[in-house]
Design a protein around this motif. Structure first.
Motif, short mmCIF file in Angstrom:
data_model
loop_
_atom_site.label_atom_id
_atom_site.label_comp_id
_atom_site.label_asym_id
_atom_site.label_seq_id
_atom_site.Cartn_x
_atom_site.Cartn_y
_atom_site.Cartn_z
N GLN A 57 0.81 -1.22 0.00
CA GLN A 57 0.00 0.00 0.00
C GLN A 57 0.85 1.27 0.00
O GLN A 57 0.45 2.29 -0.58
CB GLN A 57 -0.94 0.00 1.22
N ALA B 245 1.84 1.67 -3.49
CA ALA B 245 0.66 2.01 -4.29
C ALA B 245 0.43 3.52 -4.31
O ALA B 245 0.02 4.09 -5.33
CB ALA B 245 -0.57 1.30 -3.74
N LYS B 246 0.71 4.19 -3.19
CA LYS B 246 0.55 5.64 -3.14
C LYS B 246 1.55 6.34 -4.06
O LYS B 246 1.23 7.33 -4.71
CB LYS B 246 0.73 6.13 -1.70
N VAL C 185 2.88 4.97 -6.78
CA VAL C 185 2.46 4.68 -8.15
C VAL C 185 1.27 5.55 -8.55
O VAL C 185 1.18 6.03 -9.69
CB VAL C 185 2.12 3.18 -8.31
N SER C 186 0.36 5.80 -7.60
CA SER C 186 -0.77 6.68 -7.87
C SER C 186 -0.29 8.09 -8.22
O SER C 186 -0.79 8.71 -9.17
CB SER C 186 -1.70 6.72 -6.66
N PHE C 187 0.69 8.56 -7.47
CA PHE C 187 1.27 9.88 -7.77
C PHE C 187 1.94 9.88 -9.14
O PHE C 187 1.74 10.81 -9.95
CB PHE C 187 2.30 10.26 -6.70
N HIS D 112 1.29 8.03 -11.65
CA HIS D 112 0.25 7.94 -12.68
C HIS D 112 -0.39 9.30 -12.93
O HIS D 112 -0.63 9.69 -14.09
CB HIS D 112 -0.80 6.91 -12.27
N LYS D 113 -0.64 10.04 -11.87
CA LYS D 113 -1.22 11.38 -12.01
C LYS D 113 -0.27 12.32 -12.74
O LYS D 113 -0.71 13.25 -13.44
CB LYS D 113 -1.56 11.95 -10.63
N LYS E 273 2.11 3.85 -16.78
CA LYS E 273 0.89 3.36 -17.41
C LYS E 273 0.88 1.84 -17.31
O LYS E 273 1.88 1.23 -16.89
CB LYS E 273 0.80 3.81 -18.87
#
Length: 377
Positions: free
Chosen positions: A69, A72-73, A75-77, A79-80, A85
């Motif tokens: 997790q 994951a944070k 990777v989320s950043f 991605h934004k 991708k």
């Protein structure tokens, strides 16, 4: 006065550590990296001009997955920010010409414009000085600071790389317990009786074909004595980037045993050896894909030896990093968690927390500094 941190190594672990320290309001952080084309370490790409068109090859880390997790944070950043991708296409295993889809692989993430997009994004958040070669570091016990080559004194030192360079750098730095953890052995097989970090070597062949090979998959882990991985780099690119281009680019990795049997100085590969490795891996590529008779002559090849490619073992350390609170020095890297991008990132995060806690006075504790290793998964 604000505490300063020197991070030696601009791979994923070093960059994540620096970014997290900045998030924790420790802003006087400098990442020193030797990369001529920028930071990234093994998360890197090479762009080459073939017949007037630019093509991108991922020549080390190929993709990553997410199961933590904390990662994951990140990777989320990313991605934004448009840095990562999902790699769409069939990825699986190849044995004797038969492809089996990896149905346990839910999502394979890649850099948006090659894997190098990931460290580029992270580096934009922090101060990176490079290409910078740090030849010596020394703990000054009277000052309680680290002398980092010609760059002056720092309150904290982070070693975010491994291999012979890290081993040599720390050999006379005044922290034998840290140096002991960075001592390294190179081999294609793990020796459980040798309580050292053990790294293997891998040959990487970048090859471009004039037209699509029309293989029914984009990548495969290969069960073979010469090749361990093949990947269609063109399949990673945006459709617009490949529009009007018929060329198809592949990355081919050798096995650990093949690299061990054909090891040469990676900085000075003899031309005859490079030619021999190229021909051998191309022939093996045709053999494992069962298209050797239809394999067109390549229009571009480049071979590279990763001398310190993948850790064979990891440190038995629940802290996911190493920190010596007595000497204000830490180590982060995938070999402290799991040999992958997620492992590197998690280790960088963990070390940043240790440094911040030490700096704020909430804890002066060190992690376990004993060299106890276990096989990498």
């Amino acid at each position: 006065m604000e505490r300063s941190v020197a991070i030696i190594g601009g791979g994923i672990s070093g960059l994540v550590c620096a970014a997290r320290l900045k998030q924790l309001n420790m802003n006087n952080v400098t990442v020193f990296d030797t990369g001529k084309h920028g930071p990234g370490g093994r998360c890197s790409s090479r762009t080459v001009n073939v017949d007037g068109n630019l093509h991108t090859f991922d020549h080390s880390a190929q993709y990553f997955t997410v199961s933590d997790q904390r990662f994951a944070k990140i990777v989320s950043f990313l991605h934004k920010q448009g840095a990562v991708k999902i790699w769409n296409g069939k990825i699986g295993h190849l044995k004797e010409g038969k492809f089996t889809l990896n149905d346990q692989l839910t999502q394979a993430f890649i850099g948006s414009e090659g894997m190098v997009s990931i460290p580029k994004c992270l580096a934009s958040l922090v101060q990176v000085k490079g290409p910078s070669w740090i030849a010596n570091v020394e703990w000054d016990s009277s000052l309680g600071k680290w002398k980092v080559d010609k760059y002056g004194f720092f309150n904290y030192l982070v070693i975010a790389h491994n291999g012979k360079c890290a081993d040599n750098l720390m050999s006379n730095a005044g922290v034998p317990n840290i140096h002991r953890l960075l001592q390294v052995r190179f081999s294609d097989t793990l020796n459980m009786r040798d309580n050292k970090m053990q790294l293997c070597s891998i040959w990487a062949l970048l090859v471009a074909f004039p037209s699509s090979l029309k293989l029914p998959y984009v990548a495969a882990h290969v069960e073979d004595n010469q090749i361990s991985w093949i990947a269609n780099n063109t399949s990673k690119m945006d459709v617009r980037a490949t529009l009007g281009k018929s060329m198809e680019c592949w990355t081919i990795f050798s096995t650990k045993s093949f690299a061990s049997a054909n090891k040469v100085p990676q900085e000075h590969i003899p031309p005859a050896k490079a030619k021999d490795i190229t021909n051998t891996l191309l022939s093996a590529f045709g053999r494992v894909t069962r298209i050797h008779k239809q394999l067109p002559p390549p229009c571009f090849t480049r071979v590279q030896l990763w001398g310190a490619a993948v850790p064979l073992n990891v440190l038995q350390n629940k802290d996911e990093c190493v920190f010596d609170g007595q000497h204000n020095i830490g180590i982060c890297g995938d070999w402290l968690v799991s040999p992958c991008i997620q492992g590197a990132a998690v280790s960088g995060l963990a070390l940043a927390e240790k440094i911040h806690n030490n700096c704020s006075g909430s804890t002066r504790n060190s992690t376990d500094l004993l060299p106890r290793f276990k096989p990498a998964e």
